[in-house]
Design an enzyme around this catalytic site. Sequence first.
Site, short mmCIF file in Angstrom:
data_model
loop_
_atom_site.label_atom_id
_atom_site.label_comp_id
_atom_site.label_asym_id
_atom_site.label_seq_id
_atom_site.Cartn_x
_atom_site.Cartn_y
_atom_site.Cartn_z
N TYR A 26 -5.45 19.11 -14.56
CA TYR A 26 -6.70 19.77 -14.95
C TYR A 26 -7.14 19.26 -16.32
O TYR A 26 -7.44 20.01 -17.23
CB TYR A 26 -6.54 21.29 -14.96
CG TYR A 26 -7.85 22.04 -14.83
CD1 TYR A 26 -8.55 22.04 -13.63
CD2 TYR A 26 -8.39 22.73 -15.91
CE1 TYR A 26 -9.75 22.72 -13.51
CE2 TYR A 26 -9.59 23.41 -15.80
CZ TYR A 26 -10.26 23.40 -14.60
OH TYR A 26 -11.46 24.07 -14.46
N VAL A 28 -9.82 16.30 -18.22
CA VAL A 28 -11.28 16.17 -18.18
C VAL A 28 -11.76 15.81 -16.77
O VAL A 28 -12.73 16.38 -16.26
CB VAL A 28 -11.75 15.11 -19.20
CG1 VAL A 28 -13.26 14.92 -19.11
CG2 VAL A 28 -11.35 15.52 -20.61
N GLN A 29 -11.08 14.86 -16.12
CA GLN A 29 -11.48 14.44 -14.78
C GLN A 29 -11.18 15.52 -13.75
O GLN A 29 -12.00 15.82 -12.87
CB GLN A 29 -10.77 13.14 -14.41
CG GLN A 29 -11.29 12.47 -13.14
CD GLN A 29 -12.70 11.96 -13.24
OE1 GLN A 29 -13.52 12.22 -12.36
NE2 GLN A 29 -13.01 11.24 -14.31
N HIS A 109 -7.85 6.16 -9.07
CA HIS A 109 -7.64 4.78 -9.51
C HIS A 109 -6.53 4.21 -8.64
O HIS A 109 -5.59 4.90 -8.27
CB HIS A 109 -7.24 4.77 -10.99
CG HIS A 109 -7.03 3.40 -11.58
ND1 HIS A 109 -7.76 2.29 -11.21
CD2 HIS A 109 -6.16 2.96 -12.53
CE1 HIS A 109 -7.36 1.24 -11.90
NE2 HIS A 109 -6.38 1.62 -12.70
N GLY A 135 -15.11 12.15 -16.86
CA GLY A 135 -15.30 13.47 -16.30
C GLY A 135 -16.49 14.20 -16.88
O GLY A 135 -17.20 14.92 -16.16
N ASP A 193 -11.07 -2.98 -12.23
CA ASP A 193 -11.13 -1.93 -13.24
C ASP A 193 -10.28 -2.30 -14.45
O ASP A 193 -10.72 -2.17 -15.60
CB ASP A 193 -10.66 -0.61 -12.64
CG ASP A 193 -10.80 0.55 -13.61
OD1 ASP A 193 -11.93 1.04 -13.77
OD2 ASP A 193 -9.79 0.97 -14.20
#
EC number: 1.1.1.86
Length: 330
Positions: A26, A28-29, A109, A135, A193
């Site tokens: 839990y 930011v994303q 990812h 996020g 990425d």
Amino acid sequence: MALPVYYDKDIDLGVIQSLQVGIIGYGVQGEAQALNLRDSKVKVRIGLYQGSLSVSKAKKEGFEVLGVKELVQQSDVIMALLPDELHKEVLEKEVIPFLKEGQIIGFAHGFSVHFNQVVLPKGVGAILVAPKGPGSALREEYLKNRGLYHLIAIEQESSIHNAKAVALSYAKAMGGGRMGVLETSFKEECESDLFGEQAVLCGGLEAIVRMGFETLIKAGYPEELAYFECVHEVKLVADLLHYKGVEGLRKHISNTAEFGAIKAREPMGNLLEKRMQKILKKIQNGAFAKDFLLEKSLNYPRLNTERKALKETKIEQIGEILRAPFNHKK
């Protein structure tokens, strides 16, 4: 080659609404994804460890919080929104032993799957749903009835659910279908990425900014001017690139700046290309992943040293002073 693109009209939101989603983590994303999913009428629970500082925050925002093992046992779709380097340790102990055939595990990812940190049982689906932004932006755009581009990929099919349909529906629930959901592979997402982060967005940009600043300082120019020209104004150019593209950027700068950019590109181009090819090769052959996981196993000695040293640099010291008015306004 053009990637397949899907929009809201192409995707059935009911697929993910019919399933129980569990989000591990839990940060930011994780917070942004959970909030967006809930606002899209998706059933969401949060999985955290006892003593996690995020438990009270998740509960305060109205989510049911379970232990990770319990969450896995009670979910159809499990999203692992943890730092890449923790996937192997956490998933091997708390997730994989309790997965049942037909469940789906998702990632934001492709690192841990592509570099074989995680090996999933047969019959368990493995999907990638990757918002192209942090996020905070994911949540902000959703609330504005907009969205971020999303990437999806399927590494392994579920024996019960259609993994692609679930990935698309999940992305739509987060607002991705408003902008576009592109289908790729774990390999392509992961390697591109990492390359973007290292060669351009983080490593490359930071290197150019710091070298430019130091070059002016060593030549006797004031630190304030060096900071303005090499750091502060990066945002102006980045915003133009983001909204207008390279050609649009060119149209919004002076002839002097455009001609200077062309002249500077000539001596730098070949050198940059060779360096970037080396960076990409180390990503593709797994050398970077090996180095990064070793760094983690040693408790991040290089990262800790670099972070401490950065605070003492001139670019950070003058930057803190010049950024103060902006931070004060917040």
